[in-house]
Design a protein around this motif. Structure first.
Motif, mmCIF file in Angstrom:
data_model
loop_
_atom_site.group_PDB
_atom_site.id
_atom_site.type_symbol
_atom_site.label_atom_id
_atom_site.label_comp_id
_atom_site.label_asym_id
_atom_site.label_seq_id
_atom_site.Cartn_x
_atom_site.Cartn_y
_atom_site.Cartn_z
ATOM 1 N N UNK A 240 44.311 33.135 39.047
ATOM 2 C CA UNK A 240 45.103 34.112 38.302
ATOM 3 C C UNK A 240 44.377 34.552 37.042
ATOM 4 N N UNK A 241 43.693 33.610 36.388
ATOM 5 C CA UNK A 241 42.928 33.964 35.191
ATOM 6 C C UNK A 241 41.779 34.907 35.529
ATOM 7 N N UNK A 242 41.059 34.583 36.597
ATOM 8 C CA UNK A 242 39.936 35.444 36.997
ATOM 9 C C UNK A 242 40.436 36.819 37.400
ATOM 10 N N UNK A 243 41.533 36.889 38.159
ATOM 11 C CA UNK A 243 42.086 38.176 38.585
ATOM 12 C C UNK A 243 42.564 38.991 37.389
ATOM 13 N N UNK A 244 43.196 38.309 36.411
ATOM 14 C CA UNK A 244 43.669 39.019 35.222
ATOM 15 C C UNK A 244 42.507 39.627 34.444
ATOM 16 N N UNK A 245 41.434 38.862 34.299
ATOM 17 C CA UNK A 245 40.273 39.384 33.574
ATOM 18 C C UNK A 245 39.627 40.537 34.337
ATOM 19 N N UNK A 246 39.582 40.451 35.649
ATOM 20 C CA UNK A 246 39.053 41.553 36.445
ATOM 21 C C UNK A 246 39.911 42.806 36.274
ATOM 22 N N UNK A 247 41.234 42.640 36.252
ATOM 23 C CA UNK A 247 42.110 43.794 36.048
ATOM 24 C C UNK A 247 41.865 44.433 34.688
ATOM 25 N N UNK A 248 41.673 43.593 33.665
ATOM 26 C CA UNK A 248 41.401 44.134 32.331
ATOM 27 C C UNK A 248 40.079 44.910 32.314
ATOM 28 N N UNK A 249 39.058 44.374 32.961
ATOM 29 C CA UNK A 249 37.758 45.046 33.005
ATOM 30 C C UNK A 249 37.845 46.355 33.778
#
Length: 454
Positions: A240-249
């Protein structure tokens, strides 16, 4: 002086498909069916993808490709956390706007692969709206590739294998296997009772910690810290953390903020469960344990590499990935681990090494996934879990919460963990972009092959 286009001219929404597997979709002269039916299908597609674990960018590009290939112009798509809005505003006509809220999630990467293949065929042209609707409903009703018992066993296998990588011996791996089986059963029972995830995570971490404390009190030849770490590995919201950061990028800050909040609530539940168990243990006369303790390697390096492959394959099974993608995903994870340890030997530091490893995994994941007819994330996300940035954040929160004298050290650890997460997520996205020139032919070949099948 004035350019060819006005400075405020809107960018064509089809340009958002550049670099995606659905670039250059077939655009018909007129809509295939009624506009409302097409919009409803696009929302149903988006809801299915979100429910199966897709990121915001994958959902947006799929909706744009589908609506364009089915003949709709003047369409805008907006994704905000768990809601999807699609707006159709043709010139000199009444606009329409539809909203869909996604309220349930399930692990089903195999279904996500089938949706990706459906969108690819629609973008290539030749799939009618009726056929597309029928096939999407068939995907939603399709059984997952692995039964529940296999997923439960895979949870335990992942924990057992990764505890070996973290420095635990055979007894530690066996206990981690049993602890995760118990946690999985508890989570399933709480799920049937409709208990919120926060309390389910809290109860699971409490249970794991109590098991470790009782073993410590019984003076078993095993560190209780490794028991706790092994028990909470799959409770960590690393993906979830990795996906959230990808969404932000990728330009979805609101969606990323919602996922970050959800992830940190999970961390809070983990810390709360361990804190309560520690307090109960002290009341029983059991000393407090230090879950931030690290361990030297327990196995030779070749064995660690093998354990990494087993753990990534187990994660792919828990995410209900397609059977044919389990071994390729494990191979990508192994190569990423080799890159992680290889770069670490160069002395670049604990922050840069995960980023380089993530670039390698993101690059390979796109090539492997597209050549096998799947989106990149179904290979990249399970492989990237070996970086375990969630474990670093958890340890930092634990230190800052339970020891007032270590608040500064905990805050420093949080910054280090966030740097690792940003590096890992950005590395996966960068690797995906670097692999695009090498996958254009694979995407075109896949679309031509599917067009011939029709």
């Amino acid at each position: 002086m004035r350019g060819e286009n006005p400075p405020t001219a809107p960018m064509s929404i089809v340009d958002r498909l550049a670099g995606s597997p659905y670039a250059n979709p077939t655009i018909p002269a007129a809509p295939d069916e009624s506009v409302r039916r097409t919009l409803d299908f696009a929302l149903e597609l988006a809801e299915t993808m979100f429910r199966y674990g897709a990121g915001a960018l994958e959902v947006e590009t799929s909706m744009i490709a589908v609506t364009t290939a089915l003949g709709l112009r003047h369409v805008d798509v907006d994704i905000t956390n768990q809601s999807v809005t699609i707006n159709h505003a043709p010139q000199d006509a009444t606009p329409s706007s539809l909203l869909r809220v996604v309220r349930s999630w399930t692990s089903n990467y195999a279904g996500l692969v089938l949706v990706h293949q459906l969108v690819t065929e629609i973008a290539a042209g030749g799939v009618s709206l009726n056929e597309a609707t029928r096939r999407l409903q068939s995907i939603s009703r399709r059984a997952k590739p692995f039964p529940k018992w296999a997923v439960t066993v895979a949870f335990g296998v992942f924990a057992a294998a990764f505890v070996g990588v973290l420095g635990g011996g055979q007894l530690a791996s066996l206990i981690a296997f049993g602890s995760n089986l118990l946690v999985s059963l508890v989570a399933r029972v709480f799920g049937t009772w409709r208990v919120p995830d926060f309390f389910t995570t809290l109860a699971s971490s409490f249970l794991v910690t109590m098991i470790a404390l009782l073993m410590f009190a019984a003076q078993l030849p095993i560190s209780p810290t490794i028991v706790v770490v092994g028990g909470i590995l799959l409770l960590l919201p690393t993906s979830r953390l990795v996906s959230a950061t990808q969404d932000a990028i990728n330009g979805f800050p609101v969606t990323a903020a919602g996922r970050y909040l959800s992830a940190f609530l999970t961390f809070a539940a983990l810390v709360a469960g361990i804190s309560v168990a520690t307090a109960v243990g002290e009341m029983l006369g059991i000393s407090r344990i230090d879950v931030t303790e690290t361990f030297p390697p327990a196995y030779p390096y070749p064995v660690e590499v093998l354990l990494i492959g087993v753990s990534v394959a187990a994660i792919a099974i828990t995410e209900q990935s397609a059977r044919r993608l389990v071994l390729p995903t494990a191979a990508v994870g192994v190569v990423g681990y080799l890159a992680l340890t290889g770069v670490g030997l160069l002395g670049v530091g604990d922050r840069l090494a995960p980023a380089v490893s993530a670039v390698v995994m993101g690059f390979l994941a796109r090539i492997v996934a597209l050549r096998m007819g799947a989106p990149q994330l179904v290979v990249a996300v399970p492989a990237a879990l070996i970086l375990l940035p969630g474990l670093t954040i958890f340890r930092s929160m634990y230190v800052a919460t339970l020891d007032a004298a270590q608040i500064t050290a905990g805050a420093g650890g949080m910054l280090t963990a966030m740097a690792i997460i940003l590096g890992a997520a950005a590395g996966v996205v960068l690797g995906d972009n670097l692999a695009r020139p090498f996958t254009r032919s694979a995407t075109s070949l896949e679309r031509r092959r599917r067009a011939r099948r029709r």
